[in-house]
Design an enzyme around this catalytic site. Structure first.
Site, PDB file in Angstrom:
ATOM      1  N   HIS A  34       0.866  -1.181   0.000  1.00 18.33           N
ATOM      2  CA  HIS A  34       0.000   0.000   0.000  1.00 18.33           C
ATOM      3  C   HIS A  34       0.901   1.228   0.000  1.00 18.33           C
ATOM      4  O   HIS A  34       2.024   1.182   0.519  1.00 18.33           O
ATOM      5  CB  HIS A  34      -0.862   0.070   1.266  1.00 18.33           C
ATOM      6  CG  HIS A  34      -1.783  -1.081   1.487  1.00 18.33           C
ATOM      7  ND1 HIS A  34      -1.355  -2.281   2.014  1.00 18.33           N
ATOM      8  CD2 HIS A  34      -3.125  -1.197   1.300  1.00 18.33           C
ATOM      9  CE1 HIS A  34      -2.390  -3.098   2.126  1.00 18.33           C
ATOM     10  NE2 HIS A  34      -3.479  -2.463   1.702  1.00 18.33           N
ATOM     11  N   ASP A  77       2.262   2.035   3.353  1.00 20.13           N
ATOM     12  CA  ASP A  77       3.205   1.075   3.926  1.00 20.13           C
ATOM     13  C   ASP A  77       4.639   1.560   3.769  1.00 20.13           C
ATOM     14  O   ASP A  77       5.468   1.372   4.656  1.00 20.13           O
ATOM     15  CB  ASP A  77       3.116  -0.288   3.226  1.00 20.13           C
ATOM     16  CG  ASP A  77       1.784  -0.968   3.380  1.00 20.13           C
ATOM     17  OD1 ASP A  77       1.113  -0.725   4.395  1.00 20.13           O
ATOM     18  OD2 ASP A  77       1.413  -1.750   2.484  1.00 20.13           O
ATOM     19  N   GLU A 115     -10.333  -6.169  -5.336  1.00 20.36           N
ATOM     20  CA  GLU A 115     -10.283  -7.240  -4.341  1.00 20.36           C
ATOM     21  C   GLU A 115     -11.575  -7.266  -3.533  1.00 20.36           C
ATOM     22  O   GLU A 115     -11.834  -6.346  -2.752  1.00 20.36           O
ATOM     23  CB  GLU A 115      -9.088  -7.045  -3.409  1.00 20.36           C
ATOM     24  CG  GLU A 115      -8.947  -8.133  -2.382  1.00 20.36           C
ATOM     25  CD  GLU A 115      -7.663  -8.014  -1.586  1.00 20.36           C
ATOM     26  OE1 GLU A 115      -7.662  -8.434  -0.417  1.00 20.36           O
ATOM     27  OE2 GLU A 115      -6.658  -7.504  -2.130  1.00 20.36           O
ATOM     28  N   HIS A 139     -11.034 -13.654   2.707  1.00 21.01           N
ATOM     29  CA  HIS A 139     -12.208 -12.856   2.368  1.00 21.01           C
ATOM     30  C   HIS A 139     -13.348 -13.746   1.877  1.00 21.01           C
ATOM     31  O   HIS A 139     -14.520 -13.505   2.200  1.00 21.01           O
ATOM     32  CB  HIS A 139     -11.864 -11.819   1.303  1.00 21.01           C
ATOM     33  CG  HIS A 139     -10.962 -10.734   1.806  1.00 21.01           C
ATOM     34  ND1 HIS A 139     -10.508  -9.719   1.003  1.00 21.01           N
ATOM     35  CD2 HIS A 139     -10.436 -10.508   3.032  1.00 21.01           C
ATOM     36  CE1 HIS A 139      -9.726  -8.912   1.712  1.00 21.01           C
ATOM     37  NE2 HIS A 139      -9.668  -9.375   2.939  1.00 21.01           N
ATOM     38  N   ASP A 144      -4.602 -13.259  -3.307  1.00 18.12           N
ATOM     39  CA  ASP A 144      -4.007 -13.017  -1.999  1.00 18.12           C
ATOM     40  C   ASP A 144      -4.028 -14.350  -1.255  1.00 18.12           C
ATOM     41  O   ASP A 144      -5.100 -14.843  -0.878  1.00 18.12           O
ATOM     42  CB  ASP A 144      -4.795 -11.953  -1.229  1.00 18.12           C
ATOM     43  CG  ASP A 144      -4.257 -10.558  -1.472  1.00 18.12           C
ATOM     44  OD1 ASP A 144      -3.502 -10.380  -2.442  1.00 18.12           O
ATOM     45  OD2 ASP A 144      -4.608  -9.642  -0.709  1.00 18.12           O
ATOM     46  N   ASP A 173     -10.769 -11.521   9.895  1.00 15.91           N
ATOM     47  CA  ASP A 173      -9.749 -11.720   8.869  1.00 15.91           C
ATOM     48  C   ASP A 173      -8.406 -12.001   9.537  1.00 15.91           C
ATOM     49  O   ASP A 173      -7.599 -11.097   9.746  1.00 15.91           O
ATOM     50  CB  ASP A 173      -9.677 -10.438   8.017  1.00 15.91           C
ATOM     51  CG  ASP A 173      -9.035 -10.675   6.672  1.00 15.91           C
ATOM     52  OD1 ASP A 173      -8.685 -11.819   6.373  1.00 15.91           O
ATOM     53  OD2 ASP A 173      -8.881  -9.698   5.918  1.00 15.91           O
ATOM     54  N   ASP A 181      -5.790 -13.708   8.476  1.00 18.28           N
ATOM     55  CA  ASP A 181      -4.630 -13.599   7.579  1.00 18.28           C
ATOM     56  C   ASP A 181      -3.491 -14.526   7.987  1.00 18.28           C
ATOM     57  O   ASP A 181      -2.346 -14.109   8.148  1.00 18.28           O
ATOM     58  CB  ASP A 181      -4.121 -12.156   7.528  1.00 18.28           C
ATOM     59  CG  ASP A 181      -5.025 -11.238   6.724  1.00 18.28           C
ATOM     60  OD1 ASP A 181      -5.763 -11.750   5.879  1.00 18.28           O
ATOM     61  OD2 ASP A 181      -4.992 -10.017   6.941  1.00 18.28           O
ATOM     62  N   ASP A 192      -0.643 -12.382   1.499  1.00 19.72           N
ATOM     63  CA  ASP A 192      -1.313 -11.433   2.389  1.00 19.72           C
ATOM     64  C   ASP A 192      -1.533 -12.151   3.715  1.00 19.72           C
ATOM     65  O   ASP A 192      -2.661 -12.454   4.105  1.00 19.72           O
ATOM     66  CB  ASP A 192      -2.620 -10.975   1.765  1.00 19.72           C
ATOM     67  CG  ASP A 192      -3.341  -9.943   2.617  1.00 19.72           C
ATOM     68  OD1 ASP A 192      -2.728  -9.415   3.548  1.00 19.72           O
ATOM     69  OD2 ASP A 192      -4.523  -9.677   2.345  1.00 19.72           O
TER      70      ASP A 192
END
Length: 440
Positions: free
Chosen positions: A101, A104, A232, A271, A296, A307, A309, A339
């Site tokens: 991002h 980031d 996404e 997701h 991802d 989420d 991850d 991700d």
């Protein structure tokens, strides 16, 4: 350039018999299958936000992560250090891509102009690193969800000034992506949704989201960005009703606003789970609509409703995911972006390598099993046989729309009760297990 991950050499493939935790057991990047190396089939990418930004915090505790750059206190010095750490990490892991991002890679300043200046400085450092590295940018995206200005959304905000700010941010991020040679640009609407209809003009918000994406298409053409634009999907969290809920919802939205020819989807496993689907479902929806762009790669926890991850280690999921990718013709500009973040209790730097190795091995194994299933035609032959009634007789007439309800009624009155066969689900699941266990 300083070495951040001291003591870790380039990760090698040692095979399934290895007991070295810093070695691949199933991912052999140079192994050739159908004329391509595993590295080119899988196109792995490191997620900048989880690997270099995540601190291991959760709602009940502060961060636990111990990182080699923890001693750096100046924000910009820290940003530069993480750029160098990223390239060292990717090179030692043998991962060809990374993703980020905009927020980031550089800390946000008090003004957009100053923030963009910081971004330019960090991107310049990235370009310097790329001169001496084979590591490339798979995709970038915009963080238009963390800052309080986005409390009501970004492109769907009730405030036109926020819409303008988000557009300015995306403009810059698209320019950065193009300048770094990124192969895709991702739109993830972290807060593009609503909590209650009592204060929401849903029609305006959806129209504005479409206007925003249309502007992005126009700007990509204007600057000559030839990368793939991706959306996404994600349900819920943090918004109760997310506009980009799942693959089917996004596809319907794109078709409704005649944007479908410009976008493909970046599907995330976790997701899909939050949308009450399995990973393969959303991938299948994307594939049969010819919009499967990138993935991802992570997994969730069925006992936790958010989420999480986690790094993907479920071989059923990785196998069936790669099954869809192979049937789609493989990745072109997309890839497998991790991700995923190590667990809060896995706080040492080496854990970053362990997590990625586990995920890479899981997808490599899944790819080889999926490849054999498709090569042997296991499920496709069964599916073809199951639907063979549509290849002759009344079935062909149905498919070709030669008949209607009256003709179908006459056919049924003449032929009587249909003879229906079994779906043999358990047999097929047993065959899948057999391939998972026996495929070399």
């Amino acid at each position: 350039m300083p070495e951040f991950f001291k003591g870790v050499q380039k990760i090698q493939y040692e095979g399934a018999g290895s007991d070295n935790p810093l070695a691949f057991k199933y991912y052999n990047p140079e192994e050739i299958i159908d004329g391509k190396t595993m590295k080119d089939h899988l196109r792995f990418a490191v997620a900048y936000w989880h690997t270099f930004q995540a601190r291991g915090a959760d709602p009940f505790g502060t961060g636990t992560a111990q990182r080699p750059w923890d001693h750096i206190t100046n924000n910009m010095d820290l940003a530069f250090a993480k750029v160098e750490a990223n390239f060292e990490f990717c090179e030692k892991l043998g991962v060809p891509f990374f993703c980020f991002h905009d927020r980031d890679i550089a800390p946000e300043a008090d003004t957009l102009a100053e923030t963009n200046k910081r971004l330019d400085q960090v991107v310049a450092r990235m370009k310097e690193c790329m001169k001496n590295s084979d590591v490339k940018l798979l995709w970038a995206t915009t963080n238009a969800f963390n800052h309080p200005r986005f409390v009501h959304g970004a492109s769907t905000s009730c405030n036109a000034d926020v819409f303008a700010y988000a557009a300015s941010q995306v403009k810059k991020a698209m320019e950065i992506t193009m300048g770094l040679g990124g192969e895709n640009y991702v739109f993830w609407g972290g807060r593009e949704g609503y909590e209650t209809l009592l204060n929401t003009d849903m029609k305006l918000e959806l129209d504005n989201m479409a206007r925003f994406l249309s502007m992005a298409v126009d700007y990509a053409k204007e600057i000559g960005f030839t990368g793939q634009l991706l959306i996404e999907p994600k349900p819920k969290e943090p918004t109760k009703h997310q506009y980009d809920f799942d693959a089917a919802t996004v596809i319907g939205f794109l078709k409704s606003y005649e944007l479908d020819k410009y976008f493909k989807l970046n599907i995330e496993a976790n997701h899909a789970a939050l949308a009450q689907h399995n990973f393969q479902h959303d991938l299948r929806i994307a594939r049969i609509n010819d919009v499967l762009g990138s993935i991802d790669a992570n997994q969730g926890d069925s006992l936790l409703g958010w989420d999480t991850d986690q790094f993907p280690t479920n071989l059923y999921d990785t196998t069936l995911a790669m099954y869809e990718v192979i049937l789609a013709g493989g990745f072109t500009k997309g890839g497998l972006n991790f991700d995923a973040k190590v667990r809060r209790a896995s706080f040492e730097s080496d854990d970053l390598f362990y997590g990625h190795i586990a995920g890479m091995d899981s997808f490599a194994r899944g790819f080889k099993v999926a490849h054999m299933l498709i090569k042997d035609g296991v499920f496709e032959k069964f599916i073809e046989k199951r639907y063979e009634s549509y290849n002759n007789g009344i079935g062909i007439d149905i498919v070709s729309r030669k008949i209607g309800f009256k003709e179908l009624e006459a056919y049924t009155l003449k032929n009587g009760e249909p003879k229906v066969g079994s779906a043999h689900q358990e047999m097929l699941e047993s065959i899948l297990n057999q391939y998972l266990i026996e495929t070399k």
